[in-house]
Design a protein around this motif. Structure first.
Motif, short mmCIF file in Angstrom:
data_model
loop_
_atom_site.label_atom_id
_atom_site.label_comp_id
_atom_site.label_asym_id
_atom_site.label_seq_id
_atom_site.Cartn_x
_atom_site.Cartn_y
_atom_site.Cartn_z
N ALA A 41 102.41 -65.39 126.09
CA ALA A 41 102.04 -66.74 125.65
C ALA A 41 102.67 -67.77 126.57
O ALA A 41 103.78 -67.59 127.06
CB ALA A 41 102.50 -66.97 124.22
N PRO A 83 100.62 -72.64 123.59
CA PRO A 83 99.31 -71.98 123.61
C PRO A 83 98.27 -72.67 122.73
O PRO A 83 97.09 -72.58 123.01
CB PRO A 83 99.63 -70.59 123.10
CG PRO A 83 100.87 -70.72 122.32
CD PRO A 83 101.64 -71.82 122.95
N TRP A 84 98.70 -73.32 121.64
CA TRP A 84 97.71 -73.93 120.75
C TRP A 84 97.47 -75.38 121.08
O TRP A 84 96.75 -76.07 120.38
CB TRP A 84 98.18 -73.84 119.28
CG TRP A 84 98.63 -72.51 118.79
CD1 TRP A 84 99.86 -72.20 118.31
CD2 TRP A 84 97.87 -71.31 118.71
NE1 TRP A 84 99.92 -70.89 117.94
CE2 TRP A 84 98.70 -70.31 118.17
CE3 TRP A 84 96.56 -70.96 119.05
CZ2 TRP A 84 98.29 -69.00 117.96
CZ3 TRP A 84 96.15 -69.66 118.85
CH2 TRP A 84 97.00 -68.69 118.31
N GLU A 133 93.85 -61.46 117.86
CA GLU A 133 93.05 -62.25 116.93
C GLU A 133 92.09 -61.37 116.13
O GLU A 133 91.86 -61.60 114.95
CB GLU A 133 92.25 -63.31 117.69
CG GLU A 133 93.07 -64.55 118.05
CD GLU A 133 93.45 -65.37 116.82
OE1 GLU A 133 92.63 -65.53 115.92
OE2 GLU A 133 94.61 -65.83 116.76
N SER A 164 102.20 -56.21 119.22
CA SER A 164 102.09 -57.45 119.99
C SER A 164 103.46 -57.92 120.47
O SER A 164 103.57 -58.54 121.52
CB SER A 164 101.47 -58.55 119.14
OG SER A 164 100.22 -58.15 118.66
N HIS A 181 101.16 -63.16 122.22
CA HIS A 181 100.13 -63.42 121.22
C HIS A 181 99.89 -62.19 120.37
O HIS A 181 99.96 -61.07 120.84
CB HIS A 181 98.82 -63.80 121.89
CG HIS A 181 98.77 -65.22 122.32
ND1 HIS A 181 98.53 -66.24 121.45
CD2 HIS A 181 98.97 -65.80 123.53
CE1 HIS A 181 98.56 -67.39 122.11
NE2 HIS A 181 98.84 -67.15 123.37
N PRO A 200 103.59 -66.66 118.77
CA PRO A 200 103.79 -66.84 120.20
C PRO A 200 105.12 -67.51 120.53
O PRO A 200 105.76 -67.18 121.52
CB PRO A 200 102.62 -67.73 120.63
CG PRO A 200 101.61 -67.58 119.56
CD PRO A 200 102.35 -67.28 118.30
#
Lengths: 122, 558, 191
Positions: free
Chosen positions: B500, B504-505, B418, B493, B415, B409
């Motif tokens: 993103a 983001p995390w 997943e 992606s 992103h 990201p």
């Protein structure tokens, strides 16, 4: 950084280095082994340290630059020590490096075949 | 800043992020070549003599060349550029909060030298006589004389390529070290530096300190090959064992050169996705130092049966077993970090956890090889092959994928999927074990390395041996197929992924303070640092993370 | 495009970035030369008869070259001295004296080598000569690189730009000098 030193200071260092150079050339001419080692290699170390300290300004550099350089020298030293018993003194217990032993006496008449033999145990 | 055209922006850029990506894409292409080589020679081992789809029949000479260059490529042109150069270039300036590397043009030069080295290596496959086939360790006299290796040009080009690669990483390493030492954001003290940066810089220092003798050795070997000197030729008084010392004096620290950045990447991911402070930051750091120091004392365990002095074999067996202590300590610390955390099993986290599991097996099997007595039996069997793949695969593949999923990201502003990421993970991790677990059994049963076809060795040619070989080869093909979802995910992606946000995390380190993707110059205003990098779930705080650059306010100083 | 990034101007360690990098360059060079000389020393101790080959080297040429390099080291430190005081013309002048020293060194080396090669002591004559030419050759290539960089810097200095770089090339040059200080006894004096 060397605000306080004058150009003359460097010339003096250079003169000392030249004197050392002359000694290191004359010393070995006496043909005394121990004297050769001291004059040739001892003086080389002194000269190198002088150049490092005064010309490279390590004398007024941060201390850890010394540590960095000495660390690198120690790494080389480790390589030398770890390798020495194989390369420089290839005669450990119960183990003969025949190829190297034959070669140490250059006059020895050995055929190419026996030189390439792997080291063998007693 | 004036508008740059395509060439200035992407090819001759001095921007650290672009250079990092250049390394990454070059590394990916080389990884595909290395994987293709592995597929080809595994097919030859499982189905000897048959036509390999996409290659043709493999001759003994080609087999040697494939094995040699698989090893060389995976270590020097995949693990090094991706782990050190990609993550080093991309992360160092961002994570210490400055706008670029200290020497941007030196950085560009290092990539250009690296690219040149890759081109030279690939060219060496196509010269008369074919690519070099004397193993990635290039022991003389096999590597030194064309009459033995039968690849006069291939061997020399291989050596030149490796030497150029060293030069590229020396230039890059000087840049990394100087940048981290001198250009950190205001307030970032020694213990505020994220672990991954410590690891990358320690690895650069290790590389620099260990590669010197081998550079000298490479010049000597080059003279042996081209001028006919006898540095490593016993007939002329030289010593082939000397090359082995020169090589492994570099070759073993090299393992830690790639291991440490991988450990660092895993540390970042594990803390973020278990929302916990890294357990014992200083212990990790000091163990990394200890690993670095010890790594200079272990190299001769590669030479136990090469005819080295048995007295030294004693010493090196002890030091080799010693180095497992700091490594085990690091793994324990990471597991302790997980304990009691609120773990989020994202694709990045799965890869990071699998790194720990797989590397554990790699480390434990190393004990057998470090003990000189056991090594006499295991040496040059597939046990060794399985062992170092259980160390290098987690390092160069699992940790790299973990890092890519985690920082994607930030790199591209979008992103990755997943779901595809998890499919990719299981499709990589399970076949990986199925490739290399059989090799442990084969090696323990006495199957020797570097054999073109086991049909010529009746005692190694029974059906149960052959079945394990086929299992490993099939698992490899499955694993290679499961890289397709990754490649699709990666490139799709990049163009169409979910956009993103900057963080983001919800991570703490400084790269997440910059926009995603960061513009040229990285930060609108260069950040300052107020706290260590792993302040997650601090008691008394509303949010469970506390970015390093967030100004302390009056609310709670707990 | 080539504007200096802010990163380059920061100095957390208290050592300017350029000089810090040069120290690391020298660190990496120490292990390169150290590795080569360690190999030489190991074999030199194993084979005392190398002394007979070493007897054919010219101690005089080696001593003159040591003198030349020491003197050029003096010049480059004087160039640094002048650059610090913003006397750029003097710095330029001293830098070119240093380059002249490097050139003299290479010329003497060329004469020395052509004499030895004419006598049959080529790089393949025996292992001593292999090490002799390899070690001195790698050193000479460092001299050449140093001269080229110094020439580039000297013209910057003439335009009063990048004066601190004089110190950086100086440090590198002194290191090359130190390497020679060790090569001289190792290759020439020890018979």
């Amino acid at each position: 950084m060397s605000e306080h030193t004058s150009a003359m200071h460097y010339v003096k260092i250079w003169a000392v280095l030249l004197v050392l150079l002359i000694i290191s050339v004359l010393g070995p001419m006496l043909e005394v082994k121990i004297l050769t080692l001291i004059t040739a290699f001892g003086i080389a170390v002194v000269k190198a340290l002088m150049v490092a300290a005064y010309f490279m300004h390590l004398n007024i550099e941060k201390r850890y630059v010394w540590y960095l350089l000495v660390m690198m020298l120690l790494v080389v030293g480790m390589f030398f020590v770890g390798t020495a018993s194989d390369i420089m003194k290839p005669d450990g217990r119960n183990w003969v490096n025949r190829a190297a032993q034959d070669l140490r006496t250059p006059a020895a008449d050995v055929s190419a075949d026996s030189q390439q033999q792997a080291p063998t145990a007693h | 800043m004036t508008e740059q055209n395509f060439w200035q922006k992407y090819i001759f850029s001095t921007d650290h992020k672009i250079i990092g990506m250049q390394y990454m894409f070059t590394g990916m292409i080389m990884a595909l070549i290395g994987g293709y080589f592995a597929y080809t020679f595994r097919m030859q081992l499982a189905f000897p003599g048959t036509e390999v789809f996409g290659f043709g029949t493999v001759s003994p000479h080609e087999y040697n060349s494939l094995v040699t260059n698989h090893g060389t490529i995976m270590i020097f042109w995949v693990a090094m550029p991706v782990l050190l150069a990609t993550f080093g270039n991309f992360l160092i300036p961002l994570m210490i909060g400055c706008d670029d590397m200290v020497f941007p043009r030196l950085n560009r030069l290092s990539y250009q030298v690296f690219l040149l080295s890759a081109i030279v290596l690939v060219a060496s496959f196509f010269v008369a006589g074919g690519g070099f086939g004397g193993a990635w360790t290039a022991y003389p006299p096999l590597s030194a004389q064309a009459k033995y290796n039968m690849t006069q040009y291939g061997a020399t080009l291989w050596l030149i390529a490796v030497a150029l690669e060293f030069v590229a990483f020396l230039l890059g390493g000087i840049n990394f070290i100087t940048t981290l030492m001198n250009s950190r954001a205001k307030g970032m003290k020694m213990y505020d530096i994220p672990i991954v940066l410590w690891m990358i810089v320690l690895a650069s220092i290790l590389f620099m300190a260990s590669v010197g003798p081998l550079i000298a050795g490479a010049i000597m070997l080059l003279f042996d090959q081209t001028l006919g000197t006898g540095f490593f030729d016993p007939a002329q008084g030289g010593d082939p064992i000397l090359w082995q010392h020169l090589f492994w004096f570099f070759g073993h620290p090299e393992v830690y050169v790639v291991l440490l950045p991988a450990m660092g990447i895993v540390a970042e991911i594990i803390t973020v996705f278990s929302r916990k402070k890294l357990f014992a930051y200083k212990t990790v750091l000091y163990t990394a130092f200890a690993t670095g120091v010890l790594s200079f004392f272990v190299w001769a365990h590669h030479q136990f049966i090469a005819g080295i002095d048995p007295r030294m074999a004693n010493v090196f067996a002890v030091t080799t077993l010693l180095i497992s202590i700091p490594i085990a300590e690091m793994l324990f610390v990471y597991i302790a970090t997980l304990y009691g955390g609120s773990i989020r099993l994202t694709a990045a986290m799965l890869f990071a956890l699998s790194f720990l599991a797989a590397f554990l097996i790699g480390g434990v099997t190393g004990i057998f090889l470090g003990a000189s007595g056991a090594d006499i039996y295991f040496h040059d069997t597939y046990f060794v092959v399985a062992h170092f793949h259980y160390t290098f695969f987690p390092i160069a593949i699992l940790a790299v994928f973990a890092g890519l999923y985690y920082w994607f990201p930030k790199m591209f502003g979008r992103h990755m999927s997943e779901t595809l990421g998890k499919i990719h993970f299981w499709g990589t991790f399970i076949p990986f074990n199925l490739i290399f677990l059989p090799l442990f059994f084969l090696g323990a049963a006495g199957q020797h390395r570097r054999i073109y076809s086991y049909e010529l060795f009746s005692e190694l040619n029974s059906a149960d041996f052959q079945n394990l070989r086929v299992l490993a080869t099939v698992a490899l093909i499955v694993m290679l197929i499961f890289q397709l979802p990754f490649l699709y995910n990666f490139f799709a992606s990049m163009l169409r992924g979910k956009v993103a946000t900057a963080n983001p995390w919800q991570a703490n380190t400084l790269e997440w303070a910059a926009p995603s993707p960061p513009p040229h110059g990285n930060f609108a205003t260069l950040p300052e640092v107020y706290r260590p990098p792993y302040e997650y779930s601090v008691p008394g705080r509303e949010s469970d993370f506390w970015p390093q650059h967030e100004k302390p306010s009056g609310e709670s100083k707990a | 495009m080539s504007t200096m990034p802010i990163a380059t101007t920061r100095s957390m360690t208290g050592i300017p970035t350029g000089r810090l990098a040069v120290w690391w360059v020298i660190g990496s060079e120490i292990v390169i030369f150290g590795g080569l000389l360690a190999c030489y020393l190991l074999l030199r101790n194993l084979y005392p008869h190398w002394g007979e080959s070493a007897a054919h080297t010219s101690t005089l040429a080696g001593a003159i070259n040591t003198f030349v390099l020491l003197t050029s080291s003096l010049f480059v430190v004087l160039a640094h001295h002048a650059a610090e005081r913003k006397r750029h013309i003097a710095a330029f002048f001293y830098l070119w004296l240093t380059i002249g020293g490097g050139l003299t060194f290479l010329l003497i080396k060329a004469f020395e080598w052509s004499y030895e090669i004419a006598q049959g002591y080529t790089i393949t004559a025996n292992l001593f000569w292999s090490y002799y030419y390899t070690a001195a050759g790698i050193h000479a290539s460092h001299v050449i690189v140093g001269m080229i960089i110094m020439a580039i810097i000297s013209f910057d200095v003439l335009r009063q730009r990048n004066l601190p770089r004089v110190e950086l090339i100086g440090i590198y040059w002194h290191f090359v000098d130190i390497v020679w200080i060790f090569l001289f006894p190792l290759l020439y004096i020890a018979k």
